[in-house]
Design a protein around this motif. Structure first.
Motif, PDB file in Angstrom:
ATOM      1  N   UNK A 996       0.607  -1.296  -0.013  1.00  0.00           N
ATOM      2  CA  UNK A 996      -0.199  -0.250  -0.228  1.00  0.00           C
ATOM      3  C   UNK A 996       1.094   1.370   0.080  1.00  0.00           C
ATOM      4  N   UNK A 997       1.161   1.959  -1.389  1.00  0.00           N
ATOM      5  CA  UNK A 997       1.844   2.920  -1.284  1.00  0.00           C
ATOM      6  C   UNK A 997       1.098   4.407  -1.199  1.00  0.00           C
ATOM      7  N   UNK A 998      -0.358   4.350  -0.608  1.00  0.00           N
ATOM      8  CA  UNK A 998      -0.788   5.572  -0.215  1.00  0.00           C
ATOM      9  C   UNK A 998      -0.886   6.229   0.715  1.00  0.00           C
ATOM     10  N   UNK A 999      -2.009   6.893   0.868  1.00  0.00           N
ATOM     11  CA  UNK A 999      -1.941   7.386   2.406  1.00  0.00           C
ATOM     12  C   UNK A 999      -3.419   7.188   3.307  1.00  0.00           C
ATOM     13  N   UNK A1000      -3.573   5.958   2.628  1.00  0.00           N
ATOM     14  CA  UNK A1000      -5.136   5.531   3.271  1.00  0.00           C
ATOM     15  C   UNK A1000      -4.848   4.493   3.058  1.00  0.00           C
ATOM     16  N   UNK A1001      -6.095   3.563   3.851  1.00  0.00           N
ATOM     17  CA  UNK A1001      -5.818   2.176   4.152  1.00  0.00           C
ATOM     18  C   UNK A1001      -6.681   1.404   2.740  1.00  0.00           C
ATOM     19  N   UNK A1002      -6.636   0.858   2.335  1.00  0.00           N
ATOM     20  CA  UNK A1002      -7.166  -0.692   1.540  1.00  0.00           C
ATOM     21  C   UNK A1002      -7.616  -1.735   2.321  1.00  0.00           C
ATOM     22  N   UNK A1003      -8.375  -2.258   1.247  1.00  0.00           N
ATOM     23  CA  UNK A1003      -8.703  -3.739   2.213  1.00  0.00           C
ATOM     24  C   UNK A1003      -8.419  -4.583   0.470  1.00  0.00           C
ATOM     25  N   UNK A1004      -8.025  -5.663   0.390  1.00  0.00           N
ATOM     26  CA  UNK A1004      -8.677  -6.516  -0.989  1.00  0.00           C
ATOM     27  C   UNK A1004      -8.891  -7.767  -0.971  1.00  0.00           C
ATOM     28  N   UNK A1005      -9.641  -7.997  -1.751  1.00  0.00           N
ATOM     29  CA  UNK A1005     -10.623  -9.737  -1.423  1.00  0.00           C
ATOM     30  C   UNK A1005     -10.014 -10.114  -2.701  1.00  0.00           C
ATOM     31  N   UNK A1006     -10.104 -11.611  -2.439  1.00  0.00           N
ATOM     32  CA  UNK A1006      -9.993 -12.246  -3.694  1.00  0.00           C
ATOM     33  C   UNK A1006     -11.303 -13.115  -3.869  1.00  0.00           C
ATOM     34  N   UNK A1007     -11.928 -13.362  -5.005  1.00  0.00           N
ATOM     35  CA  UNK A1007     -12.581 -13.760  -5.463  1.00  0.00           C
ATOM     36  C   UNK A1007     -12.275 -14.379  -5.764  1.00  0.00           C
ATOM     37  N   UNK A1008     -13.156 -15.773  -6.447  1.00  0.00           N
ATOM     38  CA  UNK A1008     -12.457 -16.373  -7.313  1.00  0.00           C
ATOM     39  C   UNK A1008     -13.643 -16.007  -8.217  1.00  0.00           C
ATOM     40  N   UNK A1009     -14.882 -15.748  -8.240  1.00  0.00           N
ATOM     41  CA  UNK A1009     -15.969 -15.702  -8.504  1.00  0.00           C
ATOM     42  C   UNK A1009     -15.901 -14.557  -9.586  1.00  0.00           C
ATOM     43  N   UNK A1010     -15.878 -13.497  -9.001  1.00  0.00           N
ATOM     44  CA  UNK A1010     -14.918 -11.932  -9.830  1.00  0.00           C
ATOM     45  C   UNK A1010     -13.923 -12.411 -10.887  1.00  0.00           C
ATOM     46  N   UNK A1060     -13.313  -3.343  -1.433  1.00  0.00           N
ATOM     47  CA  UNK A1060     -15.004  -3.197  -1.704  1.00  0.00           C
ATOM     48  C   UNK A1060     -15.299  -2.766  -3.043  1.00  0.00           C
ATOM     49  N   UNK A1061     -14.543  -2.744  -3.639  1.00  0.00           N
ATOM     50  CA  UNK A1061     -15.015  -1.230  -4.895  1.00  0.00           C
ATOM     51  C   UNK A1061     -14.500  -1.658  -6.023  1.00  0.00           C
ATOM     52  N   UNK A1062     -15.583  -0.967  -7.145  1.00  0.00           N
ATOM     53  CA  UNK A1062     -14.729  -1.411  -8.521  1.00  0.00           C
ATOM     54  C   UNK A1062     -13.235  -1.936  -8.962  1.00  0.00           C
ATOM     55  N   UNK A1063     -12.448  -1.042  -7.903  1.00  0.00           N
ATOM     56  CA  UNK A1063     -10.907  -0.712  -8.108  1.00  0.00           C
ATOM     57  C   UNK A1063     -10.473  -2.499  -7.852  1.00  0.00           C
ATOM     58  N   UNK A1064     -10.193  -2.547  -8.789  1.00  0.00           N
ATOM     59  CA  UNK A1064      -9.527  -4.613  -8.828  1.00  0.00           C
ATOM     60  C   UNK A1064      -7.861  -4.690  -9.479  1.00  0.00           C
ATOM     61  N   UNK A1065      -7.257  -5.560  -9.239  1.00  0.00           N
ATOM     62  CA  UNK A1065      -6.022  -5.859  -9.676  1.00  0.00           C
ATOM     63  C   UNK A1065      -5.638  -7.140 -10.253  1.00  0.00           C
ATOM     64  N   UNK A1066      -5.517  -7.201 -11.018  1.00  0.00           N
ATOM     65  CA  UNK A1066      -5.388  -8.151 -12.017  1.00  0.00           C
ATOM     66  C   UNK A1066      -3.957  -8.688 -11.279  1.00  0.00           C
ATOM     67  N   UNK A1067      -3.987 -10.557 -11.158  1.00  0.00           N
ATOM     68  CA  UNK A1067      -2.900 -11.127 -10.852  1.00  0.00           C
ATOM     69  C   UNK A1067      -2.580 -12.620 -12.346  1.00  0.00           C
TER      70      UNK A1067
END
Length: 2012
Positions: A996-1010, A1060-1067
């Motif tokens: 997390x290189x920003x100034x705000x916390x972030x949450x992540x969730x890896x859901x295979x269905x998405x 928990x929003x539309x922001x995603x990161x592909x792996x």
């Protein structure tokens, strides 16, 4: 070059024209490469000026623009460039079209000019030519006049040479061509490949130039020559004229090299230990020496530390040079000091800080080792033998400059620290001093395992396969540590003390990259072992060795993951052409996803000799993976490609904890305990770690910091806090996640007591017992059941106090024995519900992760929508208590917070999310402890049955964003976004860093269905799949999957939802199973060339791993084929994309064709069970080989004895297979026809190599050395035997060839000798005898004796002035005699080398052999001989120039020997003639100097031997003995005949030996001939000693010896053959004398055996070789017994420069047999000197005449007497031709006292004295002509030479003339030129003939016939009437009466007499014309018949008429 064509008439109608090309090669070149032709002179003639005879003018005048009917005038400028006045006359033009001024004389002063107008008047349109001729004093020259018609003309070069170009490249050049005409010209170029011209066409204005570009694109390495054709003409016309330009372009193949600059330093010690390889590599470095100098500082700048140290090392360069020789002078001292430092370790500690305090000195010593690689080589093994020394680290820092920077600050911070003990010193720095001496005293007991392996390399080799065979041993080590926790604590510090060993224990050798650096010097110490270690290196991929020796490679070594290392390599162009290249990856390799190697150069071009440095960056991503890549250097047109191998290994962090267990002890409720633990990173890679623990209060344990980055080789201290909230025992196994590594676990335990509850206290030993119980499946039972079982003896206690089952229960499943860290991590993160885990869980929770939606702002109460339930299940057989850890102010809560759970029961808990703040993110890890209920009271439980509690966690994430509210925009990075799993169908793990290189916390969730592909995404299990990352923190994600074959090779995406929003990161995940692929060279077929039976053939074979997996391979060869083929290495490991060259061997057993099929087995390194097989087809043929020499007999010629010669014998193998052979030599020696014993003679032929191998159908040069030890003929027979594979003999000996040679000594001989100076009158025969040249040549051609070879070269070896004599050969060089003060006697000897070897010769004087002694060593006592020699040498009486020299085979050299006549007496000096490695001859130089008034005769020998004569002959020959007058006065000699009379009396009164002239005179410098007749009576030897008396001198006794021969004896007839002179005397002059300009064609004429009274003639030529001087010559003819037997015509004459004169030599033998040895002298005088002499004589005569008639009157005589002319002339009468003496007395005898003369009178007297001396004539140069012959009586000559008599012309009148001369009375008056009349019968014959002649004269008919004869044409012989011999030597044969009126007339000679003279004159004319080159004797000639005279016509007509009448009569 000018090409022109006539164009149309610009003033008249247009007409067709044709092209002409004029080629005048005699014209001068105006520009380089351009040839001026006539058309070019049209426009350049006026500007081109030349100089003719000093007059500068134009060579021609050209009129171009002219028209009809007009005059055109031009000026011809003449300029005088001479320094004198010149007058010019000229001839005007001849034609009427050109005119100029009236002819007159043009006077030009120096530097002046004159303009002459020339007018041109054309009458028709055509070309005109004329000229003007100018005449000056020295010659004439012409100026050309031309008028031309304008035409098209192009000026082009003859040829164009393009630069050297590489094949398939291009080069270009340009050339200019010009329109040389006055017309506009169109052009068009035509040219074929590989040349191309641009522009191809165009238009040129008059005088315009155009540049043409020529492009050369060759396709082969040739020299291309092609003509480019240019068609040109008028615009709009068809171009018919053409010109050509020769285009030349050489093409060569390009060649590029790759070089690793870093490897040069590493190979330096290797080259020093292997000098043979250094010689091979030396030309490689010499091809580009400039590049090597440039690379030296570049290598030093390669490391960062070296850049910083460069200025410091240069501060004190002088000290380095001073210290370097000190070490070199005493290299042993350094080895002695090495144990001294070991014996005194304290001193080492003192010196260590000193080096750190003085870093500059240390830096100064660093370049010293670099500049002295020899010393560095010596110190390298020494440092390796003592690994504790700090110097060991120096090469390591040089090999790894990056590590040097990291280690330098650490050493500076703690000088006492050493690299191997880094962690231990950190923990206990005081212990260092105690351990330091211990290591030094006992270096073998060091704790580091790495130096121990260096000391015992054999053990390392044994451990190497063990580690490779058991890579899973690391997994076994983990349970062992768990079984013994106490030992684990002890082992943990050990790993810290020795972090290298920890790496060793992982896959042990695979994870120890440091070993490479330490093993590198070991390989350098033992280069021979490197070949043995090749299979070991293949089994160990970490060792960075080259795949193939000599192949370029870049080894990056160990590189930390995520970092980059850059290395350089150079691309060199050693070829002479510019080469372009492209650099790309090798095709056919593994298609890696993302290249780990990148190069900054992909293409470029290099000029000849240039280089380009390219950099390669290695950025690895996969930990513990070895990357291999190949860069292909392709150059268009090159014959091949060059591969550069790139290798590197990626290393990850190596993280360990200082302790595996942290015990907080017993803490009261609400209390807090803090402990610390050290986290150590012992790897050069950064370690990113994160504790899987919620430190925000949701756990009773917390770690600070909970995550971070650990620098390489560093550590950090972690703070652990224990805050219990419930009274119970706490135990949690904390996982420390490591990026790119397995997690590290830390067991934390603590016990909380309250006043009410005091549970059992947990200790670390309880954890050890727990692990043992868990392995034995006893942890599922509660303590009270275990106690009951123990009482019931169902379990028992072991020696460690742990429980164990007596027997297995059948219904109980076996539990896991161990687990990997990753399995343990997944078991903990999944709440114990990991489906693939083999661990049996005690407590599970489900689900392990909860996600909460947002919290609305209007409601703050709990709602089901914001709470979720979790279920906990008890899997044990006891009742559990569950307690949740609650955190203050946490939005997450669990209810109920605690409860009890029955056996195998489940219960649910409610997790509520109640945020206190909207629009924010929350996350936590909820902690729940489960424990057996009976553990609450320690009194109810035995201590050994204590079981620690279990901890389960639930990860919760929620956010409180209201609907429609935009969530935080995440700012994060993934490292790395591409995850590549190993291509194996096994469970694999990978880690990814989310930062997390920003100034705000972030949450992540890896859901295979998405994810785009949910099924593939579900196959990847990620922990944690959700969480909260605070700003600046990171989260390590662990991915697990099992790759499958149907998985896409490109990979699939996992979508990571952020906030928990539309922001995603592909792996991107790649998890496909890689197919195992190995490529084999040649499509799986290996062909061996035909191999000799019993021998072995080796061939390389390449295999390559085309998969992304490291493979191990093994070759399987059938047992029956193992004797035929073998491979090395047969096992090994191949990294992905790596290729390996293997060496196959083929050993046939019989002559047949073999087809074998070995098999290659390979499998992945991680899964040995997955094996694949590939067959290989091997084909070979067994054959029988033989060798032979190109020449069966090799002739070496002559070889100097004692020297050596290298001989190359070509051996040819014409068989199908290579032949291994062993040679033997047998020697045979012949010396003088005798075979020497081979056992006693040393071998003279030494073979450089007696063993070798000759490939099939090739030639090998067998080098050998020949050293003959003695003279003789050598013969060496070379035989060979074939060898098998084991090196033993396979076949019997067979002869190859014979080598023949001759051992010789240097030889030299004298081929010519000439005299000069005082002995210039000696003939060559006399000179040959005086200097014993025949004996000298004989001895020089012989072999030397052993004593003569004592000193092979001239040297000073004697302490005495008279050196010892080592030779028995003594000869005499007699310089004859000459008067005192005369010119030196000089002799020129021409030495010739007749042999085939060079010869060094020297004339060694006694002083040259004496060793120079000090003054005090001289005795001062000298013998008379020594004094005499000292006098000769000090005064240089004898001299030789040059004294020494060298003669090549066939070469000649003239040596001047001289003797000075400065002291009267006889001088002798021994001089040694020394041939290096050859003969040694002692020459006695002898010379006699005679007083001026002493009569002296010089005898060449005191013993004379006559030629043997047969007895019984009637007319024995006359023989001569020479007497030479060496003095300055005439000598009268007299031979004492008394011994002759006694000899006659002793031989029956028969004159055996008679002297015909026993007395006579010998003039100074002349030779007298004593004539002897030796007539023996019997066959014996006669000896007689005869005194020769000299009037006024000494008498000399000479021994004469003669030998009588029986004519009947065999071989007696040979005595009659001529032996007139030595056969070795040269007939032609070899070397000219100084100043000699005239040469004789022959210097010796041998007439052989001739009859008496014969006439012989020879032709000679005198040639004047001078180009400037004229000479005159005059022959001096000797007489024999007062008779002129020899004559030369002409006797004198003059020769102009370069002229030749024909001289006719005539010998008239006497009437008696005699030996003729005549020496004719030709005096040569230069006309210039003779002219000067005549002028001097004329002046002298004029001066003498003036002195006779002139006298001087002085004023002194006027006062005493009057001037009386008579008185003045009174005195003695004047004598003619004598100068008057001074007037001293009068005629009356009265003495007159004269006054003292004045200075003027003295001057006049001196001038008068000078005039009195008559000028001396010039000394002529003398040419000697020797004439030898022997005359025999007619009877003897006809008997012994019957076929030769008719070839001689007998001069029959010689007897008559002899009698006439001897018997004529002295008083008889004879006419001039006629002999006197004889008396007796001869007188009557004369009268009779006189009467007959008178009668003929009175006969009228005779007179009439004479008149008719006179009218006829004179016959040819009558022309020789005037060529009759002179009367003095041969009187005319005509006899007339002395008183007759016609006595002076002589009739013409008769035809028989004239016939020889006619033929002689004819031959003389032919020879003269042939000598002058006017007539070729060998050419065919046609002789024209002379015209018939009228008389002959009349006779012919009369004869014809008579024949016709006879025919008519017969017909009638």
């Amino acid at each position: 070059m000018l090409a022109q064509a006539r164009g149309p008439d610009p003033l008249g109608p247009s007409s067709a024209w044709t092209s002409t090309i004029c080629d005048l090669h005699h014209q001068e070149l105006k520009h380089p490469g351009r040839l001026q032709r006539p058309g070019e002179l049209q426009c350049r003639a006026s500007s081109h000026r030349s100089c003719f005879l000093g007059v500068e003018t134009c060579p021609e005048l050209v009129w171009e623009d002219w028209d009809l009917g007009r005059d055109f005038t031009k000026k011809l400028v003449l300029k005088n460039n001479h320094n004198k006045l010149q007058k010019l006359r000229f001839r005007p033009p001849v034609s009427r079209f050109f005119s100029t001024m009236i002819p007159q004389i043009i006077a030009l002063s120096p530097g002046k000019s004159f303009s002459m107008p020339v007018t041109f008047r054309p009458l028709e349109r055509r070309e005109y030519e004329d000229d003007i001729e100018f005449q000056v004093k020295d010659g004439s020259f012409q100026v050309r006049l031309r008028a031309v018609i304008p035409c098209h003309a192009l000026e082009v070069p003859e040829s164009v040479l393009l630069p050297v170009c590489a094949v398939q490249h291009s080069s270009c050049t340009t050339f200019l061509f010009r329109n040389a005409s006055k017309l506009q010209t169109c052009f068009q170029w035509e040219c074929e490949a590989p040349f191309q011209l641009s522009p191809e066409r165009g238009l040129l204005k008059p005088g315009q130039e155009r540049r043409v570009t020529v492009v050369f694109r060759p396709q082969g390495a040739l020299v291309y020559q092609q003509e480019a054709c240019c068609r040109f003409g008028g615009e709009g016309e068809e171009a018919q004229s053409r010109c050509t330009v020769l285009l030349q372009g050489p093409a060569k193949y390009p060649f590029l090299q790759l070089r690793n600059p870093d490897r040069q330093e590493e190979e330096e010690p290797r080259r020093l230990r292997n000098p043979d390889r250094q010689e091979e590599e030396e030309p490689r470095r010499l091809r580009n020496p400039d590049r090597q100098e440039e690379e030296e500082p570049r290598r030093l700048r390669n490391s960062d530390r070296q850049e910083e140290e460069e200025p410091r090392r240069l501060r004190n360069p002088d000290r380095q040079e001073e210290e370097e020789p000190r070490r070199l002078r005493n290299p042993d001292r350094q080895e002695e000091e090495e144990p001294r430092r070991l014996r005194n370790p304290d001193r080492q500690e003192e010196e260590e800080p000193r080096r750190l305090r003085n870093p500059d000195r240390q830096e100064q010593e660093e370049p010293r080792r670099l500049r002295n690689p020899d010393r560095q080589e010596e110190e390298e093994p020494r440092r390796l033998r003592n690994p504790d020394r700090q110097e060991e680290e120096e090469p390591r820092r040089l090999r790894n400059p990056d590590r040097q920077e990291e280690e330098e600050p650490r050493r500076l911070r703690n000088p006492d620290r050493q690299e191997g003990e880094e962690p231990r010193r950190l923990r206990n720095p005081d212990r260092q001093e105690e351990e330091e001496p211990r290591r030094l005293r006992n270096p073998d007991r060091q704790e580091e395992g790495e130096p121990r392996r260096l000391r015992n390399p054999d053990r390392q080799e044994e451990e190497e396969p063990r580690r490779l065979r058991n890579p899973d041993r690391q997994e076994e080590e983990e349970p062992r540590r768990l079984r013994n926790p106490d030992r684990q604590e002890g082992e943990e510090p050990r790993r810290l003390r020795n972090p290298d060993r920890q790496e060793e224990e992982e896959p042990r050798r695979l994870r120890n990259p440091d070993r490479q650096e330490e093993e590198e010097p070991r390989r350098l110490r033992n280069p021979d072992r490197q070949e043995e270690e090749e299979p070991r290196r293949l089994r160990n991929p970490d060792r960075q060795e080259e795949e193939e020796p000599g192949s370029p490679a870049l080894h990056f070594g160990r590189v930390a993951v995520g970092s980059s290392v850059q290395k350089y390599f150079d691309i060199l162009n050693p070829s002479p052409v510019t080469a372009s290249f492209s650099l790309s990856r090798l095709r056919g390799g593994v298609p890696l996803l993302g290249a780990e190697f990148s190069c900054d150069v992909t293409e470029g071009s290099l000029v000849p000799g240039a280089s380009l440095r390219a950099s390669v960056t290695y950025t690895p991503t996969a930990v513990d993976a070895v990357s291999v890549e190949y860069l292909s250097l392709a150059c268009p047109g090159a014959l091949g490609k060059t591969l550069l191998k790139l290798t590197g290994k990626c290393i990850g962090p190596v993280v360990s904890l200082s302790s595996s267990v942290v015990d907080f002890g017993c803490v009261g409720e609400g209390g807090e305990v803090v402990r610390t633990v050290t986290l150590v990173n012992s790897s050069p890679a950064d370690a990113v770690y994160q504790w899987d623990l919620d430190c925000s209060g949701h756990s009773v344990f917390s770690v600070q910091p909970a995550g971070g980055r650990l620098s390489p080789h560093s550590h950090t201290t972690l703070k652990l806090v224990y805050r219990p909230t419930h009274p119970l025992a706490h135990h949690r196994r904390l996982a420390c996640l490591i990026l790119h590594r397995d997690p590290v676990f830390l067991d934390v335990i603590g016990t909380c007591h309250s006043e009410l509850q005091q549970p059992s206290i947990l200790r670390p030993r309880h954890l050890s017992l727990y692990r043992l119980h868990r392995q034995r499946r006893l942890t599922q039972y509660p303590p009270h059941l275990l106690s009951t079982m123990l009482q019931d003896r169902k379990v028992q206690l072991d020696q460690d106090g742990a429980l164990g089952l007596l027997e297995e229960e059948p219904d109980q499943e076996p539990g896991p024995m161990n687990s990997t860290p990753m399995e343990e991590l997944y078991q903990a993160c999944s709440g114990g519900m990991d489906p693939i885990s083999s661990l049996t869980p005690h407590v599970t929770v489900e689900p392990a992760e909860l996600l909460f939606n947002h919290r609305p702002s209007t409601s703050m109460s709990s709602s089901s929508s914001f709470s979720q339930s979790v279920s906990i299940t008890n899997h044990t057989k006891g009742k559990l208590g569950l307690v949740w850890t609650a955190a203050r102010d946490s939005p997450f809560s669990v209810s109920p917070s605690s409860c009890d759970l029955g056996v195998l029961k489940s219960t649910c808990f409610r997790v509520t999310y109640a945020p206190q703040q909207l629009n924010t993110l929350h996350g936590a890890q909820l902690e729940c402890f489960a424990f057996y209920k009976m553990l609450q009271d320690h009194r109810q439980l035995e201590e050994r049955l204590l079981c620690p509690p279990w901890c389960v966690t639930v990860r919760v994430v929620g956010h409180s964003f209201q609907p429609g509210r935009e969530h935080f925009v995440p700012c994060c990075t993934l490292q790395h976004p591409r995850v590549v799993f190993p291509g194996l169908n096994v469970l694999s793990y990978r880690t990814v860093l989310l930062h997390n290189s920003g100034d705000l916390p972030l949450t992540f969730h890896l859901d295979p269905d998405q994810s785009p592909n949910p099924d593939l995404a579900a196959s990847v299990f990620t922990v944690p799949s959700c969480g909260l990352v605070q700003p600046g923190d990171h989260q390590i994600l662990t991915l697990r999957t099992t790759p499958t074959e149907d998985s896409p090779k490109q990979g699939f995406s996992l979508t990571l939802q952020l906030n928990a929003a539309k922001h995603t990161q592909d792996l991107l995940v790649v998890s496909t199973v890689e197919k195992l692929r190995v490529s084999m060279e040649g499509d799986g077929t290996l062909h061996f060339q035909p191999t000799a039976v019993g021998s072995r053939t080796e061939r390389p074979y390449r295999i390559r791993n085309l998969s992304r997996l490291p493979l191990r391979f093994q070759w399987s060869i059938p047992r029956q084929d193992q004797k035929l083929i073998s491979v090395e290495p047969d096992v090994g490991e191949l990294q992905p994309n790596e290729s390996m060259v293997q060496k196959w061997s083929f050993s046939p057993l019989e002559e047949t064709m073999y087809t074998l099929k070995p098999c290659l087995t390979f499998w992945p390194t991680q899964t040995p069970g997955c094996k694949k097989y590939i067959p290989l087809k091997v084909m070979g043929m067994g054959s029988t080989g033989f060798i032979e020499a190109e020449k069966a007999v090799l002739e070496l010629g002559e070889i100097l004895v004692g020297s050596c010669r290298s001989v190359e014998i070509p051996l040819v193998n014409r068989s199908l297979c290579a032949v291994s052979f062993c040679l033997s030599v047998r020697q045979t020696l012949w010396d003088k026809g005798r075979i020497c014993d081979p056992h006693t003679e040393p071998e003279a032929l030494q073979l450089d190599s007696v063993r070798g191998t000759v490939p099939s159908r090739t030639k090998m040069l067998l080098r050998s050395t020949v050293r003959p030890h003695r003279g003789g003929c050598y013969q060496w027979t070379i035989s060979y035997q074939t060898m098998n594979t084991r090196g033993s003999v396979w076949s019997p000996p067979q002869e190859v060839c014979e080598v023949r040679g001759k051992g010789v000594f240097p030889t030299m001989q004298v081929i010519d000798a000439r005299s000069g100076g005082s002995v210039g009158g000696l003939s060559k025969v006399q000179l040959w005898s005086l200097f014993s040249l025949d004996g000298l040549n004989k001895h020089l051609l012989c072999s030397p004796s052993p004593p003569e070879l004592t000193y092979t070269t001239p040297t000073r070896h004697s302490l005495h002035r008279c050196p010892s004599i080592l030779t028995v050969t003594l000869l005499e060089f007699n310089f004859s005699a000459a008067p005192l003060g005369s010119d030196p006697s000089t002799v020129l000897l021409v030495f010739h080398n007749p042999g085939s070897i060079p010869v060094d010769w020297a004339f060694v004087f006694p002083e040259d052999q004496q060793i120079e002694l000090e003054y005090w060593a001289e005795t001062g006592e000298f013998s008379s001989t020594e004094l005499h020699q000292m006098k000769i040498q000090d005064n240089c009486l004898f001299s030789v120039s040059p004294r020494r020299g060298n003669l090549l085979p066939g070469q000649q050299r003239a040596v001047h020997l001289s003797y000075r006549h400065d002291f009267a007496g006889t001088d002798r000096l021994p001089v040694l003639l020394k041939l290096s490695h050859g003969r040694e001859i002692l020459l006695t130089f002898q010379g006699v100097t005679v007083e001026r008034d002493r009569p002296y005769l010089h005898y060449a020998s005191r013993r004379h031997v006559f030629t043997p004569v047969t007895f019984g002959g009637f007319n024995p020959p006359r023989q001569v003995y020479e007497l030479y007058n060496g003095g300055a006065v005439p000598v009268f000699y007299e031979v004492d005949v008394t011994p002759l009379k006694q000899l006659q009396a002793d031989n029956f009164n028969q004159p055996v030996l008679r002297c015909l002239n026993p007395q006579g005179d010998v003039l100074p410098g002349k030779t007298a001939m004593l004539e002897w007749i030796f007539s023996p009576l019997e066959a014996k030897t006669y000896n007689v000693d005869i005194p020769i008396h000299i009037q006024g001198g000494e008498s000399t006794l000479v021994t004469f010896e003669g030998f009588g021969v029986d004519p009947r004896a065999p071989g007696s007839s040979n005595l009659f053959h001529s032996r007139d002179a030595p056969s070795s005397l040269p007939c032609v002059q070899r070397t000219p004398l100084p100043g000699q300009v005239v040469f004789l064609s022959e210097e010796r004429v041998s007439l052989g055996d001739i009859p008496v009274c014969s006439l012989l003639t020879r032709i000679l030529f005198l040639t004047n070789v001078s180009h400037t001087a004229s000479v005159s010559y005059e022959w001096e003819l000797p007489q024999l017994n007062n008779q002129q037997v020899v004559q030369i015509h002409p006797e004198q004459g003059r020769l102009c420069p370069g002229e030749s004169a024909l001289c006719v030599l005539t010998l008239r033998s006497t009437s008696y047999p005699a030996f003729y040895q005549l020496d004719l002298i030709c005096q040569i005088t230069q006309e210039a000197e003779l002219s000067q002499y005549r002028d001097a004589v004329r002046r002298w005569e004029e001066e003498r005449e003036r002195q006779l008639h002139e006298f001087t009157l002085t004023e002194k005589d006027l006062g005493d007497r009057q001037a009386d002319p008579v008185a003045l002339r009174s005195g003695p009468p004047l004598r003619k031709y004598q100068t008057l003496p001074p007037i001293r007395a009068s005629s009356g005898g009265v003495t007159v006292t004269a006054a003292r003369p004045t200075r003027a009178e003295w001057r006049a007297q001196r001038e008068a004295g000078a005039v009195r001396r008559r000028p001396e004539p010039p000394n002529p140069n003398l040419l000697h002509l020797g004439v030898t012959a022997r005359s025999h009586g007619l009877l003897e000559y006809n008997t012994h030479f019957p076929n030769q008599l008719n070839k001689h012309y007998a001069y029959r009148y010689s007897v008559y003339f002899k009698l006439n001369i001897n018997t004529s009375p002295p008083s008889a008056p004879l006419p001039a030129g006629l002999p006197p009349l004889p008396h007796g019968p001869e007188r009557d014959i004369a009268h009779t003939l006189t009467s007959l002649l008178r009668t003929l004269l009175d006969d009228p008919a005779f007179h009439q016939s004479l008149a008719g004869v006179a009218s006829e044409p004179a016959p040819y012989f009558s022309q020789l009437r005037g060529t009759a011999p002179p009367a003095a030597s041969s009187p005319s044969p005509c006899l007339v009466h002395p008183a007759g009126p016609t006595s002076s007339s002589c009739p013409p000679p008769s035809p028989p007499r004239l016939l020889p003279e006619v033929l002689l004159n004819t031959l003389q004319n032919l020879m003269m014309e042939s000598f002058l080159g006017d007539f070729v004797l060998t050419a065919p000639h046609t002789i024209a018949r002379p015209p018939a005279s009228a008389r002959w016509k009349h006779v012919h007509t009369h004869t014809q008429e008579e024949e016709e009448e006879e025919e008519e009569e017969e017909g009638g």
